[in-house]
Design a protein around this motif. Sequence first.
Motif, PDB file in Angstrom:
ATOM      1  N   ALA A 154       0.836  -1.207   0.000  1.00 19.91           N
ATOM      2  CA  ALA A 154       0.000   0.000   0.000  1.00 19.91           C
ATOM      3  C   ALA A 154       0.864   1.248   0.000  1.00 19.91           C
ATOM      4  O   ALA A 154       0.509   2.258  -0.621  1.00 19.91           O
ATOM      5  N   HIS A 192      -5.050   1.809  -5.916  1.00 17.13           N
ATOM      6  CA  HIS A 192      -4.724   0.593  -5.157  1.00 17.13           C
ATOM      7  C   HIS A 192      -5.345  -0.665  -5.763  1.00 17.13           C
ATOM      8  O   HIS A 192      -5.130  -1.763  -5.237  1.00 17.13           O
ATOM      9  N   ILE A 198      -6.000  -4.494   1.911  1.00 18.91           N
ATOM     10  CA  ILE A 198      -5.719  -3.263   1.167  1.00 18.91           C
ATOM     11  C   ILE A 198      -6.177  -2.048   1.958  1.00 18.91           C
ATOM     12  O   ILE A 198      -5.432  -1.070   2.119  1.00 18.91           O
TER      13      ILE A 198
END
Length: 281
Positions: free
Chosen positions: A97, A147, A160
Amino acid sequence: MASTQLELLGENIDSVFFVFAAAIFLIEVIELGFKGNFSRAKVTEMLASASTQVPYRLIEAFLMTGLYRLFHVLAYSSIPWMMDISWTTALLAIVAADFAYYWEHRIAHRVRILWTQHAVHHSSRDYNIITAIRFGPLESVWSLLAHMPLLLIGFPPELIFFGIIVVLAYQTWLHTELVGKLGRLEWVLNTPSHHRVHHGCDQKYLDKNYAGILIIWDRMFGSFQEEEETPTYGLTTNFNSKNPIKVWFSEFPELWRNLKSSKTIAEIFGYLFKPPGWKAK
């Protein structure tokens, strides 16, 4: 590690950095008072920064909730190679991330339609903890899209979102002038010194130090700049408004004027997707 444990861990990490940032903010306020710099202008600037949370949270509640659900549906219906949730994958998710954030952040500086949102964060001439929560209304939409590659790799949505929370929470304490350079940590971590550079509008500081947690991404990809003197904060254009509406949508009037003056599709594309400051010939 269960999903509920992951959520609890994310909340705890967020709380730790919030308390740390709140302590720094209290010291900042006390320092302003002792130096006699605690003026009405400082207060209104802080309120203008805090006001950006109103449209940001509304978008989170009404638009991003649906997009998060879509993220989950896509993950569990179309990606069979999803990783298990464990301490190892949670740590990997933070690193992944953070890497995704670096590129999300860098692209937001170089694509004008994305810059209309991120410029809100940079538009303050002050630099303090309140600046950390100064967001464009739609910044989270681009963050989710940026992402998405992590989803395709096989990170579950829970991991995530956990990674995104940790990366953003870490950055809260960076928005201060109270902390100087931190020795050897400066080589690996993003620090207040590195992030002050990022908020500078001086020519040598422009578009530098995009990192979230790890400054190594900037060192690897050629966007690192050490803090050599105190930056001049804010935008290269003269923006000093404390009006919340103008702060939220500061970049749109000029973009609209540029689009209205466009004569070709290529010019429209240029004004939307080329770097801020691009002009048609």
